[in-house]
Scaffold this active site. Sequence first.
Site, PDB file in Angstrom:
ATOM      1  NE  ARG A   1      -0.528   1.789   3.537  1.00 41.84           N
ATOM      2  CZ  ARG A   1       0.644   2.440   3.891  1.00 41.84           C
ATOM      3  NH1 ARG A   1       1.844   1.760   4.054  1.00 41.84           N
ATOM      4  NH2 ARG A   1       0.740   3.711   3.874  1.00 41.84           N
ATOM      5  N   GLY A   2       0.295   2.413  -0.113  1.00 38.07           N
ATOM      6  CA  GLY A   2       1.095   3.686  -0.246  1.00 38.07           C
ATOM      7  C   GLY A   2       0.984   3.992  -1.689  1.00 38.07           C
ATOM      8  CB  ALA A   3       0.681   6.848  -3.831  1.00 41.64           C
TER       9      ALA A   3
ATOM     10  NE  ARG B   1      -6.342   0.586  -1.901  1.00 38.45           N
ATOM     11  CZ  ARG B   1      -5.572   1.521  -0.981  1.00 38.45           C
ATOM     12  NH1 ARG B   1      -4.407   1.124  -0.558  1.00 38.45           N
ATOM     13  NH2 ARG B   1      -6.090   2.002   0.018  1.00 38.45           N
TER      14      ARG B   1
ATOM     15  CD  GLN C   1      -3.825   2.577   6.837  1.00 35.76           C
ATOM     16  OE1 GLN C   1      -4.661   3.080   7.792  1.00 35.76           O
ATOM     17  NE2 GLN C   1      -4.414   2.507   5.379  1.00 35.76           N
TER      18      GLN C   1
ATOM     19  CG  ASP D   1      -3.056   8.011  -1.588  1.00 37.21           C
ATOM     20  OD1 ASP D   1      -3.150   8.241  -0.546  1.00 37.21           O
ATOM     21  OD2 ASP D   1      -2.765   6.772  -2.205  1.00 37.21           O
TER      22      ASP D   1
ATOM     23  CG  ASN E   1      -2.656  11.684   2.218  1.00 38.48           C
ATOM     24  OD1 ASN E   1      -2.037  10.792   1.829  1.00 38.48           O
ATOM     25  ND2 ASN E   1      -2.527  11.765   3.601  1.00 38.48           N
ATOM     26  CE  LYS E   2      -5.521   5.607   4.085  1.00 35.32           C
ATOM     27  NZ  LYS E   2      -6.502   4.639   3.493  1.00 35.32           N
TER      28      LYS E   2
HETATM   29  O1  MRU Z   1      -4.882   3.443   1.921  1.00 37.56           O
HETATM   30  P1  MRU Z   1      -3.439   3.450   2.202  1.00 37.56           P
HETATM   31  O2  MRU Z   1      -2.642   3.083   3.342  1.00 37.56           O
HETATM   32  O3  MRU Z   1      -2.637   2.884   0.630  1.00 37.56           O
HETATM   33  O4  MRU Z   1      -3.170   5.142   1.818  1.00 37.56           O
HETATM   34  C1  MRU Z   1      -2.043   5.650   1.882  1.00 37.56           C
HETATM   35  C2  MRU Z   1      -1.970   7.198   2.056  1.00 37.56           C
HETATM   36  O5  MRU Z   1      -2.884   7.724   2.204  1.00 37.56           O
HETATM   37  C3  MRU Z   1      -0.578   7.807   1.932  1.00 37.56           C
HETATM   38  O6  MRU Z   1      -0.479   9.096   2.750  1.00 37.56           O
HETATM   39  C4  MRU Z   1      -0.451   8.013   0.568  1.00 37.56           C
HETATM   40  O7  MRU Z   1      -0.418   6.851  -0.252  1.00 37.56           O
HETATM   41  C5  MRU Z   1       1.114   8.528   0.339  1.00 37.56           C
HETATM   42  S1  MRU Z   1       2.357   7.413   0.846  1.00 37.56           S
HETATM   43  C6  MRU Z   1       3.801   8.316   0.397  1.00 37.56           C
END
Ligand code: MRU
Length: 351
Positions: free
Chosen positions: A46-48, A89, A196, A237, A247-248
């Site tokens: 996970r994470g962009a 996703r 997270q 994201d 973002n989250k």
């Molecule tokens: O749902 P997730 O855990 O994939 O969400 C991640 C985030 O919101 C991060 O802040 C974003 O992807 C940036 S990661 C460098």
Amino acid sequence: MDIRTIDWKNNKIRIIDQTKLPLKLLYINIDHLEDLWQAIKIMQVRGAPALGAAAGLGMYLGIKDYICSDWGKFSRKLNSVAKYLASSRPTARNLFWGIERILAVASAHKNQPITKIKQAILADAKLIMQEDAFSCRKIGAYGARLFKNNNKVLTICNAGILATIDYGTALGVVYTAVSQGKKVEVFCCETRPLLQGARLTTWELNKQGIDVTLIADNTAAKLMQENQVDMVITGADRIAANGDTANKIGSFNLAVLAKYHNIPFYVAAPKSTFDLAIRDKSGIKIELRKDQEVSSILFKKEIAPKNAKVLNPAFDVIPHQLISGIITDQGVIQMPYLQNIRKILGKNKCG
Ligand code: MRU
């Protein structure tokens, strides 16, 4: 850094299974496209930026054993792999950026034998990982200039090593500042529903020896009111051309709180997160996830009545007016975003 979130090893994708952290640091090997799709969906990876790397490697995984000799057939197969991966996703731009980049590489080699096209795809998927590692360090260097000694920073979710290849964006900035000898204290929102912040950010900052304090999401306002926060830094994201940033879920709350308390709010992201084809937040698709993520604690303990109605958007959008600056691998971009994003990133390939 001593942790690598995603890699290509022994002809397989190797990832850290992030659903097992912080209890276990478990690596899993993936050699079927369907397993990668599932790993993305349930957020083992996970994470962009990590999703951008997964997309690159996933495209190779999807065609590496496909036997054919003409470009037409190969291209149809590659496009079906692309479509499938893209359905995992919807919000992180990097996933789509990675897929599109591999499609372009394949197309640029279309007059070559299929084995050569496959080699070019794998080489580019590896390059995506190398570039991410480099770009996170540049983000770190630009962002660390914003830090003074003894700064207290609030963050949400995980925008660190575990969201990238090996360094992080928002947390990369912290790592760089600390490596320069600055003392930094991090407050980390637990980040309901999938935690997270509690599970991943707290774990990785602890491991790197950074001073981190975990807070419940609803503690942020109190901390700000008590002058305990000097700046907020989050990852991203997807960033629209005007700077609106997905973002989250909960990031928008923090941005509003930061504005009210006159605290700078920064976003850190590589250029692969920008989507210049989208003018503003109205074009950003927000992922809706399973009810059970909210109605239970990590699927283990139910915390709501069985028939409770639930809404579970995984992201929200921070309007650009609330963002003090976007820390990128090309420098810190400030308002007016529509002009400055194009000026700084427009000349580069960024979606
Ligand atoms: O749902 P997730 O855990 O994939 O969400 C991640 C985030 O919101 C991060 O802040 C974003 O992807 C940036 S990661 C460098």
